[in-house]
Design a protein around this motif. Sequence first.
Motif, PDB file in Angstrom:
ATOM      1  N   PRO A 356       0.799  -1.247  -0.075  1.00  0.00           N
ATOM      2  CA  PRO A 356      -0.279  -0.025  -0.028  1.00  0.00           C
ATOM      3  C   PRO A 356       0.696   1.133   0.119  1.00  0.00           C
ATOM      4  O   PRO A 356       0.427   2.303  -0.487  1.00  0.00           O
ATOM      5  CB  PRO A 356      -0.845  -0.165   1.062  1.00  0.00           C
ATOM      6  CG  PRO A 356      -0.879  -1.563   1.442  1.00  0.00           C
ATOM      7  CD  PRO A 356       0.484  -2.120   0.849  1.00  0.00           C
ATOM      8  N   TRP A 357       2.045   1.168   0.574  1.00  0.00           N
ATOM      9  CA  TRP A 357       3.035   2.499   0.561  1.00  0.00           C
ATOM     10  C   TRP A 357       3.317   2.947  -0.741  1.00  0.00           C
ATOM     11  O   TRP A 357       3.574   4.104  -0.982  1.00  0.00           O
ATOM     12  CB  TRP A 357       3.954   2.284   1.454  1.00  0.00           C
ATOM     13  CG  TRP A 357       5.005   1.304   0.894  1.00  0.00           C
ATOM     14  CD1 TRP A 357       5.220  -0.027   1.534  1.00  0.00           C
ATOM     15  CD2 TRP A 357       5.964   1.455   0.195  1.00  0.00           C
ATOM     16  NE1 TRP A 357       6.237  -0.690   0.958  1.00  0.00           N
ATOM     17  CE2 TRP A 357       6.962   0.281   0.026  1.00  0.00           C
ATOM     18  CE3 TRP A 357       6.465   2.608  -0.716  1.00  0.00           C
ATOM     19  CZ2 TRP A 357       7.933   0.207  -0.664  1.00  0.00           C
ATOM     20  CZ3 TRP A 357       7.736   2.499  -1.545  1.00  0.00           C
ATOM     21  CH2 TRP A 357       8.218   1.235  -1.600  1.00  0.00           C
ATOM     22  N   GLY A 382       7.388   4.802  -4.515  1.00  0.00           N
ATOM     23  CA  GLY A 382       6.081   4.784  -4.481  1.00  0.00           C
ATOM     24  C   GLY A 382       5.614   6.403  -3.927  1.00  0.00           C
ATOM     25  O   GLY A 382       6.514   6.895  -3.578  1.00  0.00           O
ATOM     26  N   ALA A 383       4.071   6.792  -4.232  1.00  0.00           N
ATOM     27  CA  ALA A 383       3.768   8.037  -3.783  1.00  0.00           C
ATOM     28  C   ALA A 383       2.490   7.922  -3.805  1.00  0.00           C
ATOM     29  O   ALA A 383       1.777   7.299  -4.623  1.00  0.00           O
ATOM     30  CB  ALA A 383       4.274   9.127  -4.657  1.00  0.00           C
ATOM     31  N   TYR A 384       1.882   8.808  -2.970  1.00  0.00           N
ATOM     32  CA  TYR A 384       0.325   9.017  -2.836  1.00  0.00           C
ATOM     33  C   TYR A 384      -0.122   7.570  -2.167  1.00  0.00           C
ATOM     34  O   TYR A 384      -0.799   7.028  -2.918  1.00  0.00           O
ATOM     35  CB  TYR A 384      -0.445   9.574  -3.768  1.00  0.00           C
ATOM     36  CG  TYR A 384       0.013  10.840  -4.164  1.00  0.00           C
ATOM     37  CD1 TYR A 384      -0.952  11.889  -3.867  1.00  0.00           C
ATOM     38  CD2 TYR A 384       1.065  11.089  -5.153  1.00  0.00           C
ATOM     39  CE1 TYR A 384      -0.746  13.286  -4.275  1.00  0.00           C
ATOM     40  CE2 TYR A 384       1.237  12.503  -5.080  1.00  0.00           C
ATOM     41  CZ  TYR A 384       0.562  13.469  -4.838  1.00  0.00           C
ATOM     42  OH  TYR A 384       0.747  14.704  -5.063  1.00  0.00           O
ATOM     43  N   ASP A 390      -8.411  -1.367   0.590  1.00  0.00           N
ATOM     44  CA  ASP A 390      -9.759  -0.708   0.379  1.00  0.00           C
ATOM     45  C   ASP A 390      -9.833   0.571  -0.328  1.00  0.00           C
ATOM     46  O   ASP A 390     -10.819   1.041  -0.858  1.00  0.00           O
ATOM     47  CB  ASP A 390     -10.415  -0.769   1.698  1.00  0.00           C
ATOM     48  CG  ASP A 390     -10.485  -1.916   2.326  1.00  0.00           C
ATOM     49  OD1 ASP A 390     -10.479  -3.300   1.469  1.00  0.00           O
ATOM     50  OD2 ASP A 390     -10.784  -2.373   3.465  1.00  0.00           O
ATOM     51  N   ASP A 391      -8.466   1.221  -0.108  1.00  0.00           N
ATOM     52  CA  ASP A 391      -8.677   2.707  -0.599  1.00  0.00           C
ATOM     53  C   ASP A 391      -8.326   2.964  -2.163  1.00  0.00           C
ATOM     54  O   ASP A 391      -8.507   3.843  -2.850  1.00  0.00           O
ATOM     55  CB  ASP A 391      -7.529   3.561   0.052  1.00  0.00           C
ATOM     56  CG  ASP A 391      -7.880   3.762   1.463  1.00  0.00           C
ATOM     57  OD1 ASP A 391      -9.032   3.960   2.040  1.00  0.00           O
ATOM     58  OD2 ASP A 391      -6.989   4.068   2.281  1.00  0.00           O
ATOM     59  N   LYS A 395      -8.704   6.730  -3.318  1.00  0.00           N
ATOM     60  CA  LYS A 395      -8.421   7.362  -2.021  1.00  0.00           C
ATOM     61  C   LYS A 395      -6.926   7.197  -1.624  1.00  0.00           C
ATOM     62  O   LYS A 395      -6.673   6.434  -0.702  1.00  0.00           O
ATOM     63  CB  LYS A 395      -9.419   6.840  -1.078  1.00  0.00           C
ATOM     64  CG  LYS A 395      -9.391   7.641   0.378  1.00  0.00           C
ATOM     65  CD  LYS A 395     -10.514   6.858   1.212  1.00  0.00           C
ATOM     66  CE  LYS A 395     -10.492   7.532   2.681  1.00  0.00           C
ATOM     67  NZ  LYS A 395     -11.628   6.734   3.517  1.00  0.00           N
ATOM     68  N   SER A 396      -6.151   8.352  -1.997  1.00  0.00           N
ATOM     69  CA  SER A 396      -4.781   8.229  -1.667  1.00  0.00           C
ATOM     70  C   SER A 396      -4.363   9.303  -0.623  1.00  0.00           C
ATOM     71  O   SER A 396      -4.891  10.253  -0.679  1.00  0.00           O
ATOM     72  CB  SER A 396      -3.802   8.165  -2.794  1.00  0.00           C
ATOM     73  OG  SER A 396      -3.996   9.319  -3.529  1.00  0.00           O
TER      74      SER A 396
END
Length: 543
Positions: A356-357, A382-384, A390-391, A395-396
Motif C-alpha cells: 500500500p505504501w 512509490g507515492a500517494y 480498500d482505498d 483514495k490516496s
Amino acid sequence: MIKIRFIFILVSTLGCLLGNSQNAIPSWQPASYKIVGSNYQTFTTTQYAHVFSGSKHNVVRLAPELKGLTGIKLPYKTDNPLKLKFNEPVKVIVGVFKDENSNIKANKNAQLVLQNGLTISGLSFVDVYAMPYSKGTHVINTSGLCTVLGVIKANETLNFRNAECPDGNLWNPTFIVEGFSDEKPLFEIIGGQNSPVVDEGMPGTEGIQGGFEGGRVVKVGDRYHMFPTERAGEVGVEAYYDRVKTKIGHWTSTDAINWKRESTILQASGTYAITEDDNPMNDRRAAIWSYMPVFNEVANKWYGYYLAYTVHKEIEPNHSFGRIWRCESIVDGIEGIGGPYKDIGIIIEPGLNSKPWEGRQGVASFFPYKVSENEWLGFYSGAYPFKTWDDYPKKSGKGWFVGLAKSNSLEGPWKRLDATINPITSMHPFFVENPIVSQLPDGTYIAVFDGGPEGWGHHLPNMMAYSLSKDGLKWSEARYLPIETKVDKWWDIMRTPLCLLPEGNDIYTIVYAAIDLKRRFHPMGMVKVKLNKEALAERLQKL
C-alpha cells in the motif's frame, strides 16, 4: 513525481527574509562580546543556522534585522546561566518560543522588539526580545528554551513590529543542513554556475515548453552525457500538459556547462486515461520520466531503465500506476551510450506484490546498483500511498517513499524486499525522490536525491540531499546541501540531482533540475562540491 497543477507562489514580505531575497530593512549593527567560563560555540544568525548544540533545529526564516549577528549555540533546554563580557553598553538579542517557558519573558528589562521574528524548524513561533546591559561582565539567565541570536550596540534604534515569520512546527521533522550542524560537512560547496546551464532559448530547447526534470548524467571519457526528462508539452496547451507529453533527450557536453542536444531517446504519447483504475484500456506510456542509463559490463551494452505512467486528467496524482521499463543499446560497447535503444520489457510494476505504501503513483522511479558479485539492489519508489487496499484506486494519502528490490543480474527478475526493509524511512520519514547511487573512493555507497520542495503546500528542506550506506542496504539520515550559500540562487524550488560525478582530487560535479516559479520553463543547473575524507571516516563510524 510531485503533482504540479496549480502553482502557489509564496512571496517573501518585508517581514520575514527568505533565502537570498533582498530586503529594504537594514540589519542591526553588532557589538562585540566574550563568552566567559564556558566553551559554547557561536553561529552566524542567518538562514540554516544551527542554533542549539546537540539538536537538528535550524533557522528557516528570519527578520532581516537579525541577519549577520553572532549568536551563541546553547544546549537545547539548558538551566546553566550564561556569562558574557561587554566592552561597551549593549543589547542582547534573544529568541523566545511562544509555547515554551523561559525566564526571558519575566525579565522586566526585556523589550519585545519582533513578534514572530524568526522560524526555527520543529519549534513554535519565536518572539525576539532585546535586553540592555552596561559595560562589564554579566550573568544572563537563559533557563528554559531560548536562543541567543546576537549582541547589538546600545544606541541601535529598535522599533517593534510583527515580522510575520511562520510557525516552525510546519517544518517537521527537523533536518540536518550540511555545514550548519555540529558535525564536519562531508561536502564543501566550492562553486558552480550562477545561472542555469540549460535554459529556455538555448540551442536544443526548441519545442520544449516546460523545461526539464530528473534523469541521469554519466561521463564517458571526457564527455558528459545527460538524459533529462524534457517537459515538452505543446504550443498553446496549458502548462500542466508539459509533464504529460514528455521526451527523454540525449545531451552532451565537455564541461557540464555548455550542452548540445543530440537526439530523442524516447517519446511519450501524451494520451489521458479513460478509466480511473490501472486498466490496460488506458495508455500506460502516456508520460515517460526518469531515464537511468547503466552500463552492463557482462553484456557490453548500455541498459536504460525508465518510468512510464498512466495519466488521469482528474484524479490526484494525475501520474499514476508507474511501470519501469528496460531498454538496451543496439550498439555494443561503452560508446553506444547515445543509442539507438530497443525496448526489452517491464521489470517492475504494480501488481500482487505491491504494498500500500507504493500508492497510486508507484512504481515511480528505479535505480539499480551492484552490492556483490552476484547481487544487485535497486531503489524503487512509490507515492500517494493507500492506507489499505480498500482505498484503491482513488483514495490516496501523501508521502513519497522508496524501497529496495534485489536481483542476481541487471536483467532481473527483480524481487521487492520485505516489510523489514521497505519502505526505507531512515533517510527521511516521508520524502525521498529519485535516488541515484554511486560509490565513494573507499567503497561507501552514496545516494543523491530530491529532498522535497518548499511550496505547493509542503514545508520540506527544498534542497538536494544525500545518504550514506556501508552495505547498500541500510541508509543513513539525509543531509541537505545548501548550494545557494556559494552560488547565486536562481530557483525557487530545488528539485532533482542527476549525478555525483568524480572529477579527481575529491571534487564532484552535480547537475540538477530546479524551478523558477515565475516561469513555465524549468532549467538545469550545475554545482561543484569537494569531499572531506576526514569527515567521511568520522561519519562511517556512526553508521
